[in-house]
Design a protein around this motif. Structure first.
Motif, PDB file in Angstrom:
ATOM      1  N   ALA A 262      56.491   6.199 -17.669  1.00  0.00           N
ATOM      2  CA  ALA A 262      56.663   5.505 -16.680  1.00  0.00           C
ATOM      3  C   ALA A 262      57.719   6.392 -15.695  1.00  0.00           C
ATOM      4  CB  ALA A 262      56.980   3.881 -16.807  1.00  0.00           C
ATOM      5  N   SER A 263      57.324   6.605 -14.486  1.00  0.00           N
ATOM      6  CA  SER A 263      58.349   7.566 -13.758  1.00  0.00           C
ATOM      7  C   SER A 263      58.992   6.502 -12.623  1.00  0.00           C
ATOM      8  CB  SER A 263      57.749   8.464 -13.017  1.00  0.00           C
ATOM      9  OG  SER A 263      56.659   8.011 -12.313  1.00  0.00           O
ATOM     10  N   THR A 264      60.249   6.830 -12.685  1.00  0.00           N
ATOM     11  CA  THR A 264      61.033   5.985 -11.522  1.00  0.00           C
ATOM     12  C   THR A 264      61.898   6.913 -10.634  1.00  0.00           C
ATOM     13  OG1 THR A 264      61.326   4.239 -13.099  1.00  0.00           O
ATOM     14  CG2 THR A 264      62.952   4.268 -11.092  1.00  0.00           C
ATOM     15  N   SER A 265      61.934   7.009  -9.493  1.00  0.00           N
ATOM     16  CA  SER A 265      62.552   7.781  -8.540  1.00  0.00           C
ATOM     17  C   SER A 265      63.875   6.994  -8.091  1.00  0.00           C
ATOM     18  CB  SER A 265      61.829   8.055  -7.153  1.00  0.00           C
ATOM     19  OG  SER A 265      60.609   8.786  -7.757  1.00  0.00           O
ATOM     20  N   LEU A 266      65.033   7.493  -8.035  1.00  0.00           N
ATOM     21  CA  LEU A 266      66.031   6.992  -7.642  1.00  0.00           C
ATOM     22  C   LEU A 266      66.848   8.002  -6.617  1.00  0.00           C
ATOM     23  CD1 LEU A 266      67.755   5.843 -11.317  1.00  0.00           C
ATOM     24  CD2 LEU A 266      66.621   4.539  -9.596  1.00  0.00           C
ATOM     25  N   TRP A 267      66.952   7.562  -5.272  1.00  0.00           N
ATOM     26  CA  TRP A 267      67.450   8.385  -4.368  1.00  0.00           C
ATOM     27  C   TRP A 267      68.992   8.491  -4.432  1.00  0.00           C
ATOM     28  CZ3 TRP A 267      62.987  10.278  -2.855  1.00  0.00           C
ATOM     29  CH2 TRP A 267      61.877   9.435  -2.811  1.00  0.00           C
ATOM     30  N   THR A 268      69.240   9.715  -4.249  1.00  0.00           N
ATOM     31  CA  THR A 268      70.645  10.019  -4.379  1.00  0.00           C
ATOM     32  C   THR A 268      71.485  10.233  -2.971  1.00  0.00           C
ATOM     33  OG1 THR A 268      70.377  12.560  -4.045  1.00  0.00           O
ATOM     34  CG2 THR A 268      70.104  11.765  -6.167  1.00  0.00           C
ATOM     35  N   GLY A 269      70.798   9.546  -1.962  1.00  0.00           N
ATOM     36  CA  GLY A 269      71.593   9.555  -0.933  1.00  0.00           C
ATOM     37  C   GLY A 269      71.128   8.267   0.045  1.00  0.00           C
ATOM     38  N   PRO A 270      71.630   8.124   1.345  1.00  0.00           N
ATOM     39  CA  PRO A 270      71.076   7.303   2.261  1.00  0.00           C
ATOM     40  C   PRO A 270      69.632   7.468   2.756  1.00  0.00           C
ATOM     41  CG  PRO A 270      72.704   8.573   3.306  1.00  0.00           C
ATOM     42  CD  PRO A 270      72.856   8.863   1.933  1.00  0.00           C
ATOM     43  N   ARG A 271      69.167   8.753   2.793  1.00  0.00           N
ATOM     44  CA  ARG A 271      67.821   9.015   3.092  1.00  0.00           C
ATOM     45  C   ARG A 271      67.211   9.488   1.963  1.00  0.00           C
ATOM     46  NH1 ARG A 271      66.996  13.216   7.299  1.00  0.00           N
ATOM     47  NH2 ARG A 271      65.050  12.107   7.538  1.00  0.00           N
ATOM     48  N   GLN A 272      65.708   9.521   2.138  1.00  0.00           N
ATOM     49  CA  GLN A 272      64.938   9.782   0.892  1.00  0.00           C
ATOM     50  C   GLN A 272      64.972  11.484   0.932  1.00  0.00           C
ATOM     51  OE1 GLN A 272      61.193   8.037   1.274  1.00  0.00           O
ATOM     52  NE2 GLN A 272      62.007   5.932   0.669  1.00  0.00           N
ATOM     53  N   GLY A 273      65.979  12.247   0.336  1.00  0.00           N
ATOM     54  CA  GLY A 273      66.297  13.526   0.211  1.00  0.00           C
ATOM     55  C   GLY A 273      65.915  13.815  -1.616  1.00  0.00           C
ATOM     56  N   PRO A 274      66.747  14.487  -2.225  1.00  0.00           N
ATOM     57  CA  PRO A 274      66.979  14.671  -3.617  1.00  0.00           C
ATOM     58  C   PRO A 274      67.009  13.283  -4.073  1.00  0.00           C
ATOM     59  CG  PRO A 274      68.581  16.198  -2.371  1.00  0.00           C
ATOM     60  CD  PRO A 274      68.214  15.084  -1.466  1.00  0.00           C
ATOM     61  N   LYS A 275      66.263  13.282  -5.266  1.00  0.00           N
ATOM     62  CA  LYS A 275      66.139  12.278  -6.002  1.00  0.00           C
ATOM     63  C   LYS A 275      66.257  12.546  -7.512  1.00  0.00           C
ATOM     64  CE  LYS A 275      61.193  12.466  -7.018  1.00  0.00           C
ATOM     65  NZ  LYS A 275      59.664  11.864  -6.562  1.00  0.00           N
ATOM     66  N   LEU A 276      66.809  11.403  -8.301  1.00  0.00           N
ATOM     67  CA  LEU A 276      66.926  11.415  -9.554  1.00  0.00           C
ATOM     68  C   LEU A 276      65.622  10.947 -10.340  1.00  0.00           C
ATOM     69  CD1 LEU A 276      68.276  11.804 -12.293  1.00  0.00           C
ATOM     70  CD2 LEU A 276      69.098   9.497 -12.092  1.00  0.00           C
ATOM     71  N   LEU A 277      64.685  11.726 -10.825  1.00  0.00           N
ATOM     72  CA  LEU A 277      63.486  11.335 -11.230  1.00  0.00           C
ATOM     73  C   LEU A 277      63.679  11.061 -12.938  1.00  0.00           C
ATOM     74  CD1 LEU A 277      60.423  10.910 -10.908  1.00  0.00           C
ATOM     75  CD2 LEU A 277      60.211  13.366 -11.188  1.00  0.00           C
ATOM     76  N   THR A 278      63.412   9.811 -13.521  1.00  0.00           N
ATOM     77  CA  THR A 278      63.473   9.447 -14.848  1.00  0.00           C
ATOM     78  C   THR A 278      62.232   9.078 -15.176  1.00  0.00           C
ATOM     79  OG1 THR A 278      63.902   7.186 -14.264  1.00  0.00           O
ATOM     80  CG2 THR A 278      65.812   8.463 -14.454  1.00  0.00           C
ATOM     81  N   TYR A 279      62.114   9.254 -16.575  1.00  0.00           N
ATOM     82  CA  TYR A 279      60.565   9.020 -17.081  1.00  0.00           C
ATOM     83  C   TYR A 279      61.078   8.182 -18.726  1.00  0.00           C
ATOM     84  CZ  TYR A 279      58.404  12.726 -14.630  1.00  0.00           C
ATOM     85  OH  TYR A 279      58.156  13.629 -13.686  1.00  0.00           O
ATOM     86  N   THR A 280      60.661   7.030 -18.776  1.00  0.00           N
ATOM     87  CA  THR A 280      60.807   6.165 -19.696  1.00  0.00           C
ATOM     88  C   THR A 280      59.439   5.879 -20.468  1.00  0.00           C
ATOM     89  OG1 THR A 280      60.416   4.215 -18.412  1.00  0.00           O
ATOM     90  CG2 THR A 280      62.693   4.974 -18.739  1.00  0.00           C
ATOM     91  N   PRO A 281      59.573   5.792 -21.737  1.00  0.00           N
ATOM     92  CA  PRO A 281      58.194   5.431 -22.461  1.00  0.00           C
ATOM     93  C   PRO A 281      57.568   4.168 -22.187  1.00  0.00           C
ATOM     94  CG  PRO A 281      60.126   5.226 -23.917  1.00  0.00           C
ATOM     95  CD  PRO A 281      60.753   5.613 -22.644  1.00  0.00           C
ATOM     96  N   ALA A 282      56.378   4.449 -22.105  1.00  0.00           N
ATOM     97  CA  ALA A 282      55.386   3.396 -21.773  1.00  0.00           C
ATOM     98  C   ALA A 282      54.935   2.474 -23.141  1.00  0.00           C
ATOM     99  CB  ALA A 282      54.349   3.665 -20.973  1.00  0.00           C
ATOM    100  N   ASP A 283      55.244   3.097 -24.288  1.00  0.00           N
ATOM    101  CA  ASP A 283      54.790   2.662 -25.323  1.00  0.00           C
ATOM    102  C   ASP A 283      55.934   3.041 -26.589  1.00  0.00           C
ATOM    103  OD1 ASP A 283      53.846   4.954 -26.655  1.00  0.00           O
ATOM    104  OD2 ASP A 283      52.069   4.575 -25.141  1.00  0.00           O
ATOM    105  N   ALA A 284      55.692   2.320 -27.938  1.00  0.00           N
ATOM    106  CA  ALA A 284      56.612   2.710 -28.912  1.00  0.00           C
ATOM    107  C   ALA A 284      56.113   3.988 -29.272  1.00  0.00           C
ATOM    108  CB  ALA A 284      56.285   1.476 -29.967  1.00  0.00           C
ATOM    109  N   GLU A 285      55.010   4.362 -29.476  1.00  0.00           N
ATOM    110  CA  GLU A 285      54.663   5.722 -30.114  1.00  0.00           C
ATOM    111  C   GLU A 285      55.357   6.691 -29.204  1.00  0.00           C
ATOM    112  OE1 GLU A 285      50.703   7.501 -31.883  1.00  0.00           O
ATOM    113  OE2 GLU A 285      50.389   6.581 -29.965  1.00  0.00           O
ATOM    114  N   THR A 286      55.262   6.666 -27.837  1.00  0.00           N
ATOM    115  CA  THR A 286      55.831   7.672 -27.091  1.00  0.00           C
ATOM    116  C   THR A 286      57.371   7.731 -27.215  1.00  0.00           C
ATOM    117  OG1 THR A 286      54.093   7.597 -25.257  1.00  0.00           O
ATOM    118  CG2 THR A 286      56.158   8.209 -24.640  1.00  0.00           C
TER     119      THR A 286
END
Length: 327
Positions: A262-286
């Motif tokens: 599951a991907s999540t975008s976290l913006w690093t500033g007040p505008r939608q510019g660079p972002k911290l993109l994280t990937y968390t496992p969608a299941d135990a196997e992953t």
């Protein structure tokens, strides 16, 4: 007092007024020249992915290197640093601001000295701060990266480094997710639903590019892809657009197998510019497979002393832009 000022102004001759304006413009050009030199000299070649070489005498970057990074003619940029009386467009100033990695205050100062309205006054051109790099490290074993709106990878942690290919082996100028999706065999093979993924990536890129159509770095990216990939040319010609969004993504990692993330975008500033993109496992196997992938990354690192977060500034002129598309 107010009356006296008004009378003095009213009594000024047109020639004197024009001379005063000319003197003010000359002072601003001199300030602009000095400011550009000071910003250029503080940046090391390594910060922007350029080789230092053994014969370098200039502190920081050379003029021709700034011109190259901002896709501006060397003569044109030299004239700017010499305080010549030339007109500079907002697009050129924007490219130079990005090449020199200016922060918001510096960027505003640059446009003020040039007497030009900034088309993106809230843009942030700085690199990835140490605090954000620490966040990338702490997110391990989950893959994470910092990405700008043009898909350039600005930094990534050890797990992300190996998720699609070994990014440290990719030249800095090629560390762009769109470029890798169309041209890098190992990266392409990691995409389980490759046809749909690259179609959506191109559509997201086109949607975001609407805000950057006149910028040289964006046009150069499209031209490079069109020259390198017939597949990209065919998809790009469809003019499809789609806005960024987060969803479950499936990758085929060559050493640990299928990863459902599951991907999540976290913006690093007040505008939608660079972002911290994280990937968390969608299941135990992953989750278990990410642990194994992280262990492989640690083993590949070869022990202590290596940087746990890689920085990949493929084009500093791009580090702050509008809404980025998800990988």
């Amino acid at each position: 007092m107010t009356t006296m000022v008004q009378e003095a102004t009213a009594g000024a001759t047109p020639g004197a007024t024009a001379q005063s304006r000319s003197a003010g413009a000359e002072i601003r050009r001199g300030e602009l020249a000095a400011f550009l030199r000071s910003r250029r000299e503080r940046i090391t070649p390594e910060q922007v992915g350029l080789p230092r070489g053994r014969r370098r005498r200039t502190p920081g970057l050379r003029r021709e290197e700034v011109a190259q990074l901002s896709t501006v003619g060397v003569t044109w940029y030299t004239w700017l640093e010499q305080g010549r009386d030339i007109h500079v467009s907002a697009q050129v100033l924007d490219a130079i601001a990005r090449a020199l990695i200016l922060d918001r205050s510096e960027r505003a100062h640059l446009f003020a000295l040039a007497g030009t309205v900034d088309p993106s006054p809230a843009s942030e051109c700085t690199g990835v701060p140490q605090s954000l790099r620490r966040m990338l490290e702490q997110l391990e074993p989950f893959p994470a990266c910092v990405q700008n709106s043009r898909f350039d990878l600005l930094a990534y942690n050890r797990t992300y480094r190996l998720m699609m290919c070994d990014l440290d082996e990719v030249p800095p100028e090629d560390r762009n997710c769109l470029w890798l999706a169309f041209t890098h065999d190992e990266w392409r093979s990691s995409l389980v639903d490759r046809d749909e993924t690259i179609r959506l990536m191109a559509a997201k890129f086109r949607a975001v590019m609407a805000e950057h159509v006149a910028e040289p770095a964006w046009k150069a990216m499209v031209k490079r892809l069109e020259d390198a990939s017939a597949e990209f040319r065919e998809i790009w010609a469809r003019h499809e657009v789609v806005r960024p969004g987060d969803k479950i993504k499936v990758y085929r990692q060559s050493q640990v197998g299928i990863l459902r993330l599951a991907s999540t975008s976290l913006w690093t500033g007040p505008r939608q510019g660079p972002k911290l993109l994280t990937y968390t496992p969608a299941d135990a196997e992953t989750h278990e497979r990410l642990e194994r992938l992280h262990a492989l990354a640690l083993a590949a690192e070869g022990g202590a002393g290596a940087d746990p977060v890689s920085t990949a500034e493929s084009d500093p002129a791009s580090t702050a832009e509008a809404a980025p598309a998800a990988v």
